[in-house]
Design an enzyme around this catalytic site. Structure first.
Site, short mmCIF file in Angstrom:
data_model
loop_
_atom_site.label_atom_id
_atom_site.label_comp_id
_atom_site.label_asym_id
_atom_site.label_seq_id
_atom_site.Cartn_x
_atom_site.Cartn_y
_atom_site.Cartn_z
N SER A 325 4.63 -15.22 0.06
CA SER A 325 3.62 -14.18 -0.10
C SER A 325 3.61 -13.62 -1.52
O SER A 325 3.31 -14.34 -2.47
CB SER A 325 3.85 -13.09 0.94
OG SER A 325 2.74 -12.25 1.05
N LYS A 350 2.48 -18.89 1.97
CA LYS A 350 1.77 -17.81 2.68
C LYS A 350 0.66 -17.30 1.79
O LYS A 350 0.91 -16.63 0.81
CB LYS A 350 2.76 -16.70 3.02
CG LYS A 350 2.12 -15.38 3.42
CD LYS A 350 1.45 -15.45 4.77
CE LYS A 350 1.11 -14.08 5.28
NZ LYS A 350 0.21 -13.34 4.45
N GLN A 354 -3.23 -9.36 5.03
CA GLN A 354 -3.53 -8.63 6.26
C GLN A 354 -3.73 -7.14 6.00
O GLN A 354 -3.22 -6.61 5.02
CB GLN A 354 -2.38 -8.81 7.27
CG GLN A 354 -2.31 -10.17 7.91
CD GLN A 354 -1.87 -11.24 6.95
OE1 GLN A 354 -0.97 -11.03 6.15
NE2 GLN A 354 -2.49 -12.41 7.02
#
Length: 497
Positions: A325, A350, A354
């Site tokens: 991420s 990733k 969100q």
């Protein structure tokens, strides 16, 4: 669309805290996760609204009336005619979870009021758990990475381990959040995880003693290598104050006259988007994108570095399979916008963002709203960021723990995978077992005796429960020593050659 991408994104952390950096949770892990690794998540305002201007979403009036009637009919039939009395709230929550399930997105999940509350409480400066980042991959709870120096790491948990059972209870069918709640627990208590490890035929049972997991996100030091002063900054996750702490440590290192910098994001599961953007402003050449965010319509917003002067020293990044991420954003920016070397192994992969959306009754939906792209516009989701210089750690860095019950021992002339793992461990610790094929030879017995003598325990030449535990502890201590870190050695070499 005018989107303010400087708004803080909250990492998914659940206090196991299960650390799922990439996809969304920390299991006492303090999970932040992908695989799903812990996702980067955007936070709502206190009143449940959002600062960002977003595309107008369809309202209930825009939905096909027949769909509403069909849902209502199903709800009433089940509520009134099912053989047992049903809680209406559970039906509604099940319907919401079912809708999210059709997305086949491990990062988009429903949290009831209690789960949402625990999620927010896990955003503190510490949590009690095992210290690992987890995600949901192909329906299984999967370890993205254990935190460094955490109970999970000490117990031998590795990236890509799949959790099959928790304390002997099958967790198939549970959501990621439900599984995390079972893994997390009070400091000093023990949780037994049944693990399926890729490439290992037998299931592993690992006992993990939960502890308080401090979220110290930035560590730094100075080393002298080949006559040069090199600064090392390790980023363990991207929390709300990580960028500030990074700047403080970077200034302190520069005041010491560093001639090169290593930025280590190995095992970093991710976190706040704003933190990685702010760090990018400190090290990525001005005018270059740090990250790009793309919405469902393909519209992109770029965060451009405002650094006025390029750093006068070279920089090298360190990555591995547990970098996910936000740490992948930084690694890609170093590589693509900065032209710096990245050493290690391909990252987790990733590439989505969100946001936690409040439902008005304390429950929340964590929904994937954006994709993030690298500085050059590449989508790394499920692909990861490749290093410019690939370096693997020694084999013993990845060896599975030895499982030996209290009443059992591994002895001469036996053959098993556990013996093979013990031979790899012994070799990594400097005791020559003579082979690594899993056959307990006389040379292996001699190596075990030598190890037991050095540890000050009964010298039997057999690998019993205590010997197996000590092998694991000593191996972890060895792995944490810089002299065995081939990736760090390569980074130092690049900066001092």
């Amino acid at each position: 669309m005018n989107v303010n991408m400087n708004k803080a994104l909250v990492p998914v952390i659940i206090g196991l805290s299960i650390l799922l950096g990439a996809s969304g949770m920390y299991v006492g892990m303090n999970l932040i996760g992908n695989g799903e690794a812990a996702p980067v998540i955007e936070q709502t305002n206190d009143d449940g609204t959002y600062s960002d201007e977003v595309d107008e979403q369809p309202t209930i009036a825009d939905v096909n009336q027949s769909d509403i009637e069909k849902f209502t009919a199903a709800y009433e039939i089940i509520l009134e005619r099912y053989v047992e009395e049903i809680d209406s709230q559970k039906l509604v929550e099940g319907a919401i979870s079912g809708m999210l399930g059709t997305l086949e997105d491990p990062y988009s999940v429903y949290m009831d009021e209690s789960t949402a509350q625990e999620f927010m409480e896990s955003l503190d400066s510490s949590f009690e758990g095992i210290g690992a980042e987890v995600s949901m991959t192909n329906g299984r709870v999967t370890i993205v990475a254990p935190f460094r120096d955490s109970p999970a790491e000490r117990a031998g948990i590795r990236p890509n381990d799949q959790v099959i059972e928790v304390d002997g209870e099958d967790i198939e069918g549970l959501s990621l959040y439900e599984a995390v709640l079972k893994i997390r627990g009070e400091k000093g208590t023990t949780v037994t995880l049944t693990i399926q490890r890729p490439g290992v035929n037998e299931l592993l049972e690992l006992d993990v003693v939960r502890d308080t997991i401090p979220i110290e996100t930035v560590l730094s030091e100075v080393v002298e290598e080949n006559g040069k002063t090199i600064g090392i900054i390790e980023l363990r996750s991207f929390s709300e104050n990580t960028a500030q702490r990074f700047e403080e440590e970077l200034v302190a290192l520069e005041e010491q006259g560093i001639e090169g910098l290593i930025i280590d994001v190995r095992g970093n599961p991710g976190g706040f988007l704003q933190s990685v953007e702010d760090i990018g402003n400190l090290i990525i050449p001005g005018g270059e994108p740090v990250v790009q965010i793309e919405n469902r319509n393909g519209e992109r917003m770029r965060h451009i570095s405002n650094l006025e002067e390029v750093k006068p020293y070279p920089i090298v990044g360190l990555i591995n399979e547990g970098s996910a991420s936000a740490s992948e954003i930084l690694a890609a920016a170093l590589k693509e916008a900065g032209g710096y070397d990245i050493v290690g192994k391909t990252t987790f992969g990733k590439g989505t963002v969100q946001q936690s959306l409040r439902m008005g009754d304390g429950s929340e939906i964590k929904l994937t709203l954006y994709r993030w792209l690298t500085s050059a516009g590449n989508n790394i989701n499920e692909e990861g960021v490749e290093p410019t210089v690939e370096v693997s750690q020694p084999e013993y860095f990845y060896v599975s723990p030895i499982v030996v019950n209290e009443e059992e021992s591994l002895t001469l002339d036996m053959t098993s995978d556990h013996i093979g793992n013990a031979q790899i461990m012994l070799g990594g610790l400097g005791f020559n077992p003579g082979r690594e094929d899993g056959y307990f030879s006389q040379e292996t017995e001699a190596a075990v005796r030598e190890f037991q003598t050095e540890m000050g325990i009964d010298v039997t030449g057999e690998i019993d429960h205590k010997t197996a535990e000590l092998l694991q502890v000593e191996l972890i201590n060895t792995i944490q020593g810089r002299e065995h870190d081939l990736q760090l050695k390569k980074a130092l070499e690049l900066l001092t050659e």
